[in-house]
Scaffold this motif. Sequence first.
Motif, mmCIF file in Angstrom:
data_model
loop_
_atom_site.group_PDB
_atom_site.id
_atom_site.type_symbol
_atom_site.label_atom_id
_atom_site.label_comp_id
_atom_site.label_asym_id
_atom_site.label_seq_id
_atom_site.Cartn_x
_atom_site.Cartn_y
_atom_site.Cartn_z
ATOM 1 N N UNK A 97 0.865 -1.184 0.000
ATOM 2 C CA UNK A 97 0.000 0.000 0.000
ATOM 3 C C UNK A 97 0.896 1.226 0.000
ATOM 4 N N UNK A 98 0.275 2.395 -0.065
ATOM 5 C CA UNK A 98 1.034 3.639 -0.014
ATOM 6 C C UNK A 98 1.305 4.064 1.421
ATOM 7 N N UNK A 170 4.509 6.724 -4.149
ATOM 8 C CA UNK A 170 5.698 6.673 -3.291
ATOM 9 C C UNK A 170 6.990 6.842 -4.063
ATOM 10 N N UNK A 171 6.879 7.096 -5.376
ATOM 11 C CA UNK A 171 8.067 7.402 -6.168
ATOM 12 C C UNK A 171 9.029 6.232 -6.272
ATOM 13 N N UNK A 172 10.282 6.566 -6.579
ATOM 14 C CA UNK A 172 11.281 5.533 -6.891
ATOM 15 C C UNK A 172 11.609 4.674 -5.665
ATOM 16 N N UNK A 173 11.425 5.225 -4.461
ATOM 17 C CA UNK A 173 11.756 4.440 -3.257
ATOM 18 C C UNK A 173 10.778 3.278 -3.105
ATOM 19 N N UNK A 174 9.472 3.550 -3.233
ATOM 20 C CA UNK A 174 8.500 2.464 -3.066
ATOM 21 C C UNK A 174 8.356 1.627 -4.336
ATOM 22 N N UNK A 304 3.915 -5.466 4.895
ATOM 23 C CA UNK A 304 3.747 -4.251 5.700
ATOM 24 C C UNK A 304 5.089 -3.806 6.287
ATOM 25 N N UNK A 305 5.885 -4.772 6.756
ATOM 26 C CA UNK A 305 7.184 -4.414 7.348
ATOM 27 C C UNK A 305 8.125 -3.841 6.289
ATOM 28 N N UNK A 306 8.148 -4.457 5.104
ATOM 29 C CA UNK A 306 9.025 -3.920 4.058
ATOM 30 C C UNK A 306 8.565 -2.529 3.632
ATOM 31 N N UNK A 307 7.242 -2.323 3.553
ATOM 32 C CA UNK A 307 6.736 -0.980 3.270
ATOM 33 C C UNK A 307 7.227 0.004 4.325
ATOM 34 N N UNK A 308 7.159 -0.414 5.588
ATOM 35 C CA UNK A 308 7.598 0.472 6.668
ATOM 36 C C UNK A 308 9.044 0.897 6.498
#
Lengths: 329, 323
Positions: A97-98, A170-174, A304-308
């Motif tokens: 998710x964003x 989230x651009x290039x980071x996400x 979720x953890x990797x998103x964090x």
Amino acid sequence: MPLRIGVIGTGFAGSTHARAAVRLPGAELRAIAAATIAEAEPLATELGVRVAPDVPSLCASEDVDLVVVASPTYLHAEHVIAAARAGKQVFCEKPIARTLDDARAMVRACEDAGVRLAIGHVVRFFPEYRRAKELLDAGTLGQAAVATLTRGTLSVGATRAWYLDAAKSGGVVLDLMLHDLDVLRWWFGEPARVYGKRVADRGGLEYALASVRYDDRPIVQLEASWAEHAGFRTTFELRGDRGMLVHDSRAVAPFVVQSPSGAAGAAVIPAPTLRETPYRRQLRDLVERLARGEPPLVDGREGLRSLGLGLAVIESADRNDVVPWTVPA
Amino acid sequence: MRRLRVGLASWAHVHAAGLARTLASLPQVEFTGSFDETGAAHDGPSHASLDALLGASEAIVIASTNAAHRRDTEAAARAGVHVLCEKPLATTIADALAMIDACRAAGVQLGVALPVRSSPAVIALKEAIDRGTLGRIRAVRGTNPGQYPGRWFGDPIEAGGGAAMDHTVHLADALRWLLDDEFVRVHAELGSFLYGLPVEDCGLLTLDLSGGAFASIDCGWSRPATFPTWGGVTMHVVGERGTVDIDVFRQSLTHYDDAAGVTRLIGWGDDLNALMVGGFVDAILAGRPVPISGEDGLRSLEVVVAAYRSAELGRPVSISEVA
């Protein structure tokens, strides 16, 4: 009975997953939905399946057991929650998710509905990253000391404008760095802190670096670029106290074509020339796990953890300071 | 053609042998020989003392341990001899300032041995940046990893630090020159993971420049003993109108040597040491400022000092906190 699959989204991810689902043992592709019927039709026609007129009707389909959510990132929560409430198993493209709030709501909705949620961190199915993981786990490299992982492509924004809106993507980071942040967590576990830097020109250049430190070791550098104008490239260097591994996707193509009109299709992400693409391996692994009643390799909490961690890199870059990493609940 | 009389002070540094060969081969140099504090014999005249070497020379190249640079530079200044000092200029900012002052007061020039600016690839990048071909440069990912050099390089007193002290300054100096800008903030992660040293052998620096660009430098002694060459210098340069990859030592043959049981890279690119020393000598002969000055050496040393402070404090450190 085969697992019957419906796909939401017909961009790079949606079409890749839909094509991977065709003729997958133990599975059948049944339906495709997109923002509009017109967007879904070409892929559905190509693959010989029906068009679902919209997401709610795809989720309500009697003949769909697994919903593959490959819509734009900011719509993942809405679509995953709709599928879960309809009692479907769910595969969601990365990033989950964003926002963490959206991700938590998705995990909760799937748990409440008693359905599985898998997140498409496909690099865990790329054989070069798997071999590195095996060598790490076997102790062949000794203790990891330093690692560098890079990932670049040319800007994807011209064809899919939502990517250029950081609030939505989230651009290039996400988009890119998230792959390697997930690889780090898979290879080494949870880091101690991150320090990020980024160029995020709205509608223009996007580029990011991250310095990721584990308690004691290793020290890791990540690079993510939408300014790799020659096309998709990944590299990694992994130095342990007993040796070093080096990977460069530009140096491993076993099949190279030249044509008098020049190179074609540089924007397409090339999969390694393998009997089975990593995307198909990922989907097959999920289908097999669901058939056995097992959880997915990368579940919603893991996504979720990797998103964090991706959001921590963005926060660090925006604050010009080190951000300690605490695993989000 | 007038030749400059140049000697080599000390053989402590791993670069000393290459510097001696360079001095003996440059047409604009009359090699006056060397002084080795260990008493070992080398090609060319050997001098019994540093003062004897200084008496025979108009300029010296200093290849002593990092901590001895100040002592040797001050001796040269007293003798009215120009100095090309191995990098890093010194191990402390106080020493670097004292060296700059001593040379200025004596009316001799102080240069720093940083060969990366002499690379034709790096010069081509500089020209492209200055012409505006790449647009504004926003980020550079630099790497300068090498094998562990051994000797005193892992000694915190003689070397003043570890891999960060040894390798950071090459790219720090090149980046200041390429971007015509100064560093303002430094973040560093350092670790001693590979050789059981009391100093760091792995390091990653992340740097801000005053104009808004950022950069990173991998300075580790992270190349394994089986790596086919000593290490390398690379830059991935991201501009608003183009991206450039620089690999300074890419020009090489791969030699699979059955007799030695190893694979080595044999470089065939330009001799950067010869270009760097030649540029220094040409400037002295012409009475021009040397290409890379003591102040330049001080600026890149400040980055190293800030990196150690950052690793100690666990936060980014402003250059103004250490300068």
